[in-house]
Design an enzyme around this catalytic site. Structure first.
Site, PDB file in Angstrom:
ATOM      1  N   HIS A  37     -17.406  21.971 -12.174  1.00 17.71           N
ATOM      2  CA  HIS A  37     -18.485  21.460 -13.212  1.00 17.71           C
ATOM      3  C   HIS A  37     -19.566  22.322 -13.161  1.00 17.71           C
ATOM      4  CE1 HIS A  37     -17.082  17.235 -12.299  1.00 17.71           C
ATOM      5  NE2 HIS A  37     -17.060  17.254 -13.783  1.00 17.71           N
ATOM      6  N   GLN A  61     -12.609   4.910 -21.994  1.00 17.18           N
ATOM      7  CA  GLN A  61     -11.424   5.902 -21.736  1.00 17.18           C
ATOM      8  C   GLN A  61     -10.403   5.569 -20.664  1.00 17.18           C
ATOM      9  OE1 GLN A  61     -14.027   9.235 -21.374  1.00 17.18           O
ATOM     10  NE2 GLN A  61     -12.442  10.139 -19.986  1.00 17.18           N
TER      11      GLN A  61
END
Length: 284
Positions: A37, A61
């Site tokens: 990240h 999701q």
């Protein structure tokens, strides 16, 4: 480092940047941040004047409620990691609640992403990409970024996001960033936090198989490559292969034979006991 929990407060914070026509970047994450990240944030900072890092575990999701419940939520550690890794005044954290993003009823829109959404993750995770598309449209609306950054570990998702931009006609440039790996070769993932040390050591086998597929690609048929990888996991005592696919890198159509001037990638989803891991590699 500024952290905002409400869309209105985020918009107010971004208003001075927009008034000066400065570049705004977005790195959407589900938290449990790791060096992968941080590499996305650094790439965004190279091209943008301010970067919004969203930290939001998106319920729509997940097709498995247990997976959603167990997904790591580590906001204090995430913000500390960002503060220690990048220039804090150029990064804004957006950490909304489910209610702030969806209201009282978190449901997905339906999108026609075409064939790329019907294979691999789309086949094995019902509704997954509709959930991804839904949350991204909401994040894009809250941030209005010029550029948004996504890692190639989720390569299929990257193509889905590009298709989402095509469908919605949003003026956002989608940037794909290389997979960041641990020393063992294991692709960095928030799910790695759920692996025990022995499981993590075993999971490094995933990248070993992918590298071997790349090495064998020029001299073997697609059928032989699939057979090699499948048999490698059948013999492995701790890892269970969910799927192995060799596909056209642009369309994700499963390959049957190599064609000249086409790019191919290998895609893998594996269970390391209860933890599901995905990875991929360019083959040519």
């Amino acid at each position: 480092m500024n952290i905002f929990y409400k869309k209105n407060a985020l918009r107010d914070a971004l208003k001075p940047f927009k008034e000066k026509h400065l570049k705004i970047g977005l790195v959407p994450t589900m938290g449990a941040l790791h060096d992968g990240h941080i590499s996305l944030v650094k790439q965004a900072l190279n091209a943008c004047d301010v970067v919004v890092v969203s930290i939001f575990v998106n319920p729509t999701q997940f097709d498995n409620p247990d997976d959603l419940q167990k997904y790591p939520r580590t906001l204090p550690a995430d913000t500390a990691m960002l503060s220690n890794s990048v220039t804090a005044e150029k990064v804004i954290v957006f950490a909304p609640s489910v209610e702030e993003v969806y209201g009282e009823n978190p449901t997905s829109q339906s999108f026609d992403f075409g064939p790329i959404a019907k294979v691999m993750e789309g086949k094995y995770r019902d509704g997954h990409f509709d959930g991804v598309g839904t949350v991204l449209t909401k994040l894009f609306a809250a941030v209005n970024p010029h550029k948004a950054y996504f890692g190639e570990k989720d390569y299929q998702q990257l193509l889905i996001v590009k298709k989402l931009i095509e469908i919605t006609h949003l003026p956002i440039e989608i940037i794909g960033c290389p997979i960041d790996r641990e020393e063992s070769g294991l692709a960095r993932s928030s799910r790695n936090q759920r692996l025990t040390r022995p499981q993590k050591e075993q999971a490094a086998f995933i990248y070993q198989v992918l590298k071997e597929l790349k090495n064998k690609f020029s001299s073997n048929s697609i059928e032989n490559l699939r057979k090699f990888a499948t048999q490698a996991f059948e013999k492995h005592p701790y890892l269970e292969l969910e799927y192995l696919e060799i596909a056209d890198a642009q369309t994700l159509a499963p390959a049957t034979a190599k064609e000249p001037n086409k790019k191919y990638r290998a895609f893998i989803a594996v269970y390391a006991e209860p933890v599901r891991l995905i990875d991929n590699i360019a083959l040519n």
